[in-house]
Design an enzyme around this catalytic site. Structure first.
Site, mmCIF file in Angstrom:
data_model
loop_
_atom_site.group_PDB
_atom_site.id
_atom_site.type_symbol
_atom_site.label_atom_id
_atom_site.label_comp_id
_atom_site.label_asym_id
_atom_site.label_seq_id
_atom_site.Cartn_x
_atom_site.Cartn_y
_atom_site.Cartn_z
ATOM 1 C CG ASP A 130 5.405 4.804 -12.898
ATOM 2 O OD1 ASP A 130 5.741 3.560 -13.163
ATOM 3 O OD2 ASP A 130 4.186 6.149 -12.960
ATOM 4 C CB SER B 226 -1.108 -0.027 1.418
ATOM 5 O OG SER B 226 -0.740 -0.071 2.111
ATOM 6 C CE LYS C 30 -5.292 -2.611 0.790
ATOM 7 N NZ LYS C 30 -5.102 -1.335 1.090
#
Length: 481
Positions: free
Chosen positions: A311, A300, A325
């Site tokens: 990214d 999470s 998650k």
């Protein structure tokens, strides 16, 4: 007379027909949104009444008990992360998000139906009482615990108000004997930053174990201290970090982002569930080579940080695939001190990738055995044992080599070599202007980042990984009471 009555009858008849038609089309077009709600509530009321009046054991069929069981079932069958929280559970969640509670300071896991101590936290009552790794909890306050005892019950019994006592019977396998202890509880503060130090070669190392209210400031302080010591790169260790608050993940990430850069965004079923979380860093971002360590226990909020840095090319990810998650839970306050944790959105990395059910793939894949992973977790808990000899004397085995950390250090060397061949990039500084103050104004009475969902409830945005599930990848579940 007949002529007078006829128009009235016709008018009344037409009125009924028009009303019926309006109702028909109104229901068809969903112009009466509460109709289905009222129907369902009436049906539930009927069932409650039948069970209450006819079930053989009347003490188990009170309206209060039946209603709470119905609410548990209604919410908890939706997905593994949504749950109805009774008052004690809601209080426990509040303590967990704040990062402090009354207890004895031991980390416990469920292993093959037994409750085993992973390690005591250094300096806590459990540590001072001599509790050791591998000690099995036999009873608490004279009540035996075993395979059928839920982990939550163990935690509830070990936690309590500071200054109160708890009695334990432990079985110590290596001595083949039972040990009886009475321990006075204290306020246990779980720091988000477990360790911050400078490794050989000027590499900074920070380990984050959760994302709570204090995580952003603790991380900023730790990184600030390392930058002042002249570090040239950073290892951010998020292994076995089950997550926590969404805003805490954003606070940690934005130190490495320019103001306005996208860190994460969420999508839900309603337009207001689409939110973009962008950096509010008013200064220059910290720009040094970064390696992020993850494993199957990273979930999470930990995945938000790793995903954002991966990214945008700000870090290399090392270790094992993360838990996966990618959902956001909102925490709603209900009446009588109760609450509800409900999945309201999914989050996406800056490029629009969801990791829900997939996890984050490391760029440098390094797996560790389950035994080495458990032993390494113990080493991380006991940073007060400075030498391998002290560690072996306390726990009976020598420290293991952290091959994932070694791989991260090797990756950073490669990044630094590439940078040396190009233009030098300034490291930047942590700018703590008004950005934290501005965000901290938007907090509930429980001092958490909040998003108001409606007038009746305040919802805390949380992306907390279920600790039992995250650890469950390695067939264990653990908590700190």
């Amino acid at each position: 007379m007949v002529k007078r009555i006829l128009p009235v009858v016709v008018g009344v008849t037409l009125g009924f027909l028009l009303a019926g038609a309006a109702a028909h089309f109104g229901f068809g077009w969903n112009l009466f949104p509460n109709r289905n709600l009222n129907r369902s509530a009436d049906y539930l009321r009927e069932v409650l009444k039948v069970v209450n009046e006819n079930y053989v054991a009347s003490d188990k069929a009170s309206f209060e008990k039946l209603t709470r069981e119905a609410m548990h079932g209604m919410v908890e069958t939706l997905d593994p992360h949504s749950e109805f929280l009774e008052a004690r559970e809601f209080q426990d969640l509040d303590e967990e998000m704040r990062g402090d509670f009354g207890g004895i300071g031991i980390q416990v896991e469920s292993r093959d139906g037994h409750f085993v101590v992973i390690a005591p936290i250094a300096g806590t009552p459990g540590d001072r009482a001599g509790i050791s790794r591998g000690d099995e909890i036999i009873s608490i306050n004279g009540v035996a615990v075993g395979a059928g005892t839920p982990m939550d019950d163990i935690v509830d019994k070990l936690r309590g108000e500071p200054g109160t006592k708890v009695s334990l019977r432990l079985y110590r396998k290596k001595a083949d004997k039972n040990i009886d202890l009475t321990i006075v509880r204290e306020r246990i503060k779980v720091d988000s930053v477990r360790e911050a130090r400078v490794l050989e070669g000027g590499v900074g190392y920070i380990q984050l174990i959760e994302f709570s209210d204090r995580t952003g400031d603790e991380f900023a302080d730790a990184l600030d201290g390392l930058l002042k010591q002249g570090i040239n790169s950073l290892v951010l260790d998020l292994r076995n970090n089950p997550g926590g608050l969404l805003d805490a993940a954003v606070y940690v990430s934005e130190i490495f982002f320019r103001k306005g850069e996208l860190i994460v965004f969420t999508e839900g079923r309603r337009p207001q569930d689409h939110e973009e979380f962008r950096s509010e860093n008013d200064g220059e971002p910290v720009n040094i080579p970064i390696a992020v360590l993850i494993n199957a226990g990273s979930a999470s909020a930990a995945e938000i940080v790793a995903g954002a840095l991966k990214d945008t090319g700000k870090a290399v990810i090392v270790g094992e695939r993360s838990f996966g998650k990618g959902s956001v839970q909102s925490i709603f306050k209900l009446r009588d001190g109760e609450g509800m944790r409900l999945t309201t959105a999914r989050y996406f990395t800056p490029s629009g990738v969801t990791i829900h059910g997939k996890g984050i793939e490391p760029q440098v894949d390094v797996e560790m055995s389950l035994d080495d992973d458990e032993n390494l977790r113990l080493q991380e808990l006991r940073t007060d044992l400075k030498t391998p000899e002290q560690f072996k004397e306390r726990f009976g085995f020598a420290p293991v080599t952290d091959c994932q950390l070694k791989a991260a250090l090797d990756a950073l060397k490669g990044i630094q070599l590439l940078r040396q061949r190009g233009l030098a990039v300034p490291k930047g500084e942590i700018n703590r202007s008004e950005k934290r103050g501005a965000r901290s104004e938007n907090k509930s009475s429980m001092s958490r980042p909040v998003v108001t969902r409606h007038n009746q409830a305040v919802a805390t945005r949380a992306v907390q990984g279920d600790k039992k599930q995250a650890a469950g990848e390695k067939d264990s579940s653990s908590q700190v009471p």
